[in-house]
Design an enzyme around this catalytic site. Structure first.
Site, PDB file in Angstrom:
ATOM      1  N   ASP A 277      40.981  40.398  45.886  1.00 10.36           N
ATOM      2  CA  ASP A 277      40.999  39.101  45.232  1.00 10.36           C
ATOM      3  C   ASP A 277      41.369  38.078  46.316  1.00 10.36           C
ATOM      4  O   ASP A 277      41.618  38.422  47.467  1.00 10.36           O
ATOM      5  CB  ASP A 277      41.979  39.101  44.052  1.00 10.36           C
ATOM      6  CG  ASP A 277      41.679  37.974  43.077  1.00 10.36           C
ATOM      7  OD1 ASP A 277      42.094  38.061  41.912  1.00 10.36           O
ATOM      8  OD2 ASP A 277      41.028  36.985  43.499  1.00 10.36           O
TER       9      ASP A 277
HETATM   10  C1  GLC Z   1      40.666  33.980  41.979  1.00 16.55           C
HETATM   11  C2  GLC Z   1      40.649  34.976  40.850  1.00 16.55           C
HETATM   12  C3  GLC Z   1      39.456  35.895  40.860  1.00 16.55           C
HETATM   13  C4  GLC Z   1      38.253  35.175  41.441  1.00 16.55           C
HETATM   14  C5  GLC Z   1      38.563  34.886  42.900  1.00 16.55           C
HETATM   15  C6  GLC Z   1      37.422  34.105  43.566  1.00 16.55           C
HETATM   16  O1  GLC Z   1      41.959  33.821  42.477  1.00 16.55           O
HETATM   17  O2  GLC Z   1      41.811  35.780  40.687  1.00 16.55           O
HETATM   18  O3  GLC Z   1      39.236  36.329  39.516  1.00 16.55           O
HETATM   19  O4  GLC Z   1      37.093  35.974  41.324  1.00 16.55           O
HETATM   20  O5  GLC Z   1      39.772  34.178  43.072  1.00 16.55           O
HETATM   21  O6  GLC Z   1      37.304  32.847  42.979  1.00 16.55           O
END
Ligand code: GLC
Length: 742
Positions: A277
């Site tokens: 993430d």
């Molecule tokens: C965010 C979220 C995740 C998302 C990623 C990219 O912090 O936790 O669900 O896909 O970053 O945007």
């Protein structure tokens, strides 16, 4: 449950598989160590969902071969240009894969996933994801970071809006459908995208519903509550999984080898891509489980996590770790192999520009067909929480007062994850009702944040007093749910309750339309407002879909995918609870008096609120009524090899057509571990004309009875079981028992 995982390569013909495998191995052999590491580096192109980290220049990084994937590039021409840099100007020529959070629509925005889950309709969930994929793939996106499959029992957590609620089985059915919708039958097609089951695993159990908070779940709960929707996604052939931010057993998911290599890859057989993430690798430093980025990179690659979203740990440290002999190059190779397999499965090697076609974008974006699909899903997602004296549906001839800023707020209808959605595309409730009813007077009453001025209140009271019926839009702003949007108080923000009180005092009947990204604590409203329709955030077709329900063109069929508490103090509150050693349901608990005796006092209860929720999982009213006239089991005893048929006779006893969500729960009264009072194992939407009856048939196998036993294995244990058939988790109509023999 043991998943029947389908890997990306499993989904291809043997010759296609051989082609991709050969290309991947050839590509891998031609890449230097630096270029291989570069493939594992994912860099952000535009808006950020976290603190900006890493300082790599996007274009230079692509040219230097230091970037293998890009997220958040929202411009088709820009996306094409970046791809040209990678393919035609970098030394290695390996195409990029571009990703975006396409959560519930790309440009045609659908209801938020929690709302979609209220339809209890996997076909609609697949349709929604299909449309999103068509539009995203026509817009330079090959990889969506969806579906979120987080199970959560805590509505304080803002990201409950993003998944399918509190139940593992319903979440699994909808996650499976969403993956199929995104990926379709052929990932090389120019209208499909790679899906990503997230956030692996347990993020929905963030303590106190506080965002990014500690998670501390037992292995039993991890396996029985949080894992099933991932298994269902693997069965649908999901091509990627995203690490969660949280800990499991005090080790961050990104560097947790027990979770990734042993459980996800070893036990469940997932062979494809794991992506971190946002900076979740780098957050090992904050968690205090790594000394420096070198330690971070080592821990994450060893755990089996392949692609580094924006932390820069792999880009800066992995080459040195391999050259120093700390990390074996084979670990880098296997991660790169997985990413190249994704690029091969997407068809990027044959045609790296297949997703960058200007003409296709205009042909496929925000079409009438897509809007109609969004309206269909938005209608089915609405839950009629109550409808005293059949106030709803309204007549189009009524003199209607429409109140509330949310009724006129296009932006709020799009929810928190809106990709390329824009307010200009939204038809609001005010717009639709103005067109569809004879006499409509709109008055703001309260602004979108729930603030009510004296002037607003006075005008609203005056307008409602002179109307035959009032429709009052209340709820949260879209920005009060989603990521980084936990709330400790779940009542209606601002002065909305006071506004409702004043409007009710006019004597004009009031129907409330509730806009929210989560269950809210609306006990006062539930007691005083005659009709309440939960609309969630319904997307671009908000107005037509809600008006269809309010005016009776569509009989509401939604059922709650998540429990509504009476008050935050009850949280976590969920239907598939354990009985405890002192169940209060056995006691005659009278809250108005102090506990009368031991039997009433010394049980699992509060002194000040009941144990029961305001609205239970599976709850939802209809404009008609349904009765279960007969439930029959195919046998009273089955062996582990048998299946059990369950026939449910349902009758529409009312005067209009409608859809009943037949819910089948099972209870295992005695097990080697305590078992829930009920668990959803099947459901089916039954659409019946007035007076029509039908038999809805289900088939259970012992896999549906299996759980994580005290022997630490998935198994069904012999003994008696209950089949509970109901309209909701707290409205069980029929209980039948059967025996599972040795
Ligand atoms: C965010 C979220 C995740 C998302 C990623 C990219 O912090 O936790 O669900 O896909 O970053 O945007």
């Amino acid at each position: 449950m043991n998943a029947q995982t389908r890997t990306l390569l499993d989904q291809l013909s043997s010759e296609r598989r051989a082609e991709i495998e050969a290309h991947v191995e050839r590509s891998l052999s031609e890449l230097s160590l630096e270029q291989k590491v570069g493939q594992l580096n994912q860099v952000n192109a535009d808006f950020a969902t976290g603190t900006a980290v890493g300082d790599m220049d996007l274009e230079q990084g692509i040219l230097d071969g230091d970037i293998g994937s890009v997220l958040n590039c929202k411009d088709l021409e820009e996306a094409r240009r970046l791809q040209e840099l990678a393919v035609e100007e970098s030394d290695h020529g390996v195409p990029l894969v571009l990703a975006l959070d396409v959560i519930h629509g790309h440009r045609t925005i659908f209801p938020i996933p929690l709302g979609e889950a209220a339809s209890w309709d996997p076909e609609l969930a697949e349709l929604s994801a299909r449309v999103a994929a068509v539009e995203a793939a026509a817009n330079g996106v090959q990889w969506t970071f969806a579906p979120s499959v987080d199970v959560s029992r805590d509505p304080r957590w803002g990201r409950v809006m993003e998944a399918a609620g509190e139940d593992p089985y319903l979440s699994g059915a909808l996650s499976n459908a969403r993956v199929r919708g995104f990926q379709g039958d052929d990932l090389t097609a120019d209208d499909t995208v790679l899906a990503c089951a997230k956030h692996y695993v347990g993020y929905g159990a963030s303590e106190a519903g506080r965002e990014y908070n500690t998670v501390d779940v037992s292995e039993t709960n991890l396996r029985e509550i949080h894992l099933p929707p991932f298994e269902a996604s693997l069965e649908a052939g999901v091509g990627s999984v995203m690490n969660a931010f949280n800990l499991y057993e005090r080790i961050p998911a990104s560097s947790n080898g027990e979770l990734v290599n042993e459980l996800l890859r070893g036990e469940l057989g997932f062979e494809d891509l794991v992506v971190s993430d946002w900076n979740s690798f780098g957050e090992l430093l904050e968690h205090g489980v790594a000394e420096d980025l070198r330690d971070v990179a080592r821990a994450c690659i060893e755990a089996g996590s392949d692609v580094d979203m924006v932390s820069g740990a792999y880009a800066t440290e992995l080459v040195g770790l391999v050259e120093d002999g700390v990390v074996d190059e084979s670990l880098v190779d296997q991660a790169v192999r997985r990413l190249l397999t994704v690029k091969g499965a997407l068809g990027l090697f044959e045609d790296p520009y297949r997703y960058f076609d200007e003409e296709r974008r205009s042909e496929r974006t925000l079409t009438d067909e897509h809007r109609e699909a969004a309206r269909e899903v938005a209608r089915a997602s609405q839950v009629l929480l109550k409808n005293d004296d059949e106030l709803l549906p309204l007549s189009g001839d009524d003199e209607i007062a429409l109140v509330g800023g949310l009724a006129d707020s296009a932006t709020d209808m799009l929810g928190a994850w809106r990709a390329e959605g824009t307010p200009d595309d939204v038809t609001t409730l005010r717009t639709t009702l103005t067109d569809r009813v004879e006499s409509l007077t709109y008055v703001e009453g309260c602004d979108r944040d729930g603030a009510v001025s004296d002037e607003q209140l006075e005008a609203a009271v005056e307008t409602v007093a002179s109307a035959e019926v009032a429709v009052v839009a209340v709820g949260e702003r879209y920005s009060q749910s989603g990521e980084a949007a936990s709330r400790a108080h779940l009542d209606l923000p601002g002065d909305q309750r006071a506004l409702l009180q004043a409007l009710l005092e006019t004597g004009t009947p009031v129907a409330a339309v509730l806009f929210s990204g989560r269950p809210l604590a609306i006990d006062w409203e539930a007691e005083h407002v005659p009709a309440i329709l939960e609309a969630w955030f319904p997307g671009v077709e908000a107005g037509p879909a809600i008006a269809d329900v309010l005016l009776g063109a569509y009989n509401p069929s939604g059922r709650l995918p998540m429990t509504f508490p009476i008050t935050e103090g009850q949280i976590p509150i969920y239907y598939n609870r354990l009985k405890t050693g002192r169940p209060a349901e056995d006691a005659d608990v009278d809250l108005t008096e102090p506990p009368a005796d031991h039997a009433e006092k010394y049980v699992s209860r509060y002194l000040d609120v009941p144990n029961e929720p305001l609205y239970a999982f599976g709850h939802g009213e209809s404009y008609t009524d349904f009765a279960y006239t007969d439930v029959s089991l195919g046998a009273t005893t089955i062996t582990p090899e048998d299946s059990l048929s369950i026939d449910v006779a349902v009758e529409n006893t009312g005067d209009r057509a409608g859809t009943e969500v037949v819910q089948v729960y099972v209870r295992d009264p005695v097990g080697s571990r305590a078992r829930p009072v009920r668990e959803l194992v099947r459901f089916e939407n039954a659409t019946l004309a007035a007076g029509e009856s039908a038999t809805v048939s289900f088939e259970l196998t012992t896999a549906d009875l299996a759980f994580w036993t005290a022997n630490e294995e998935y198994a069904a244990e012999p003994g008696e079981f209950e089949v509970q058939v109901g309209h909701a988790a707290d409205d069980i109509a029929v209980v039948e028992t059967f025996e599972l023999a040795e």
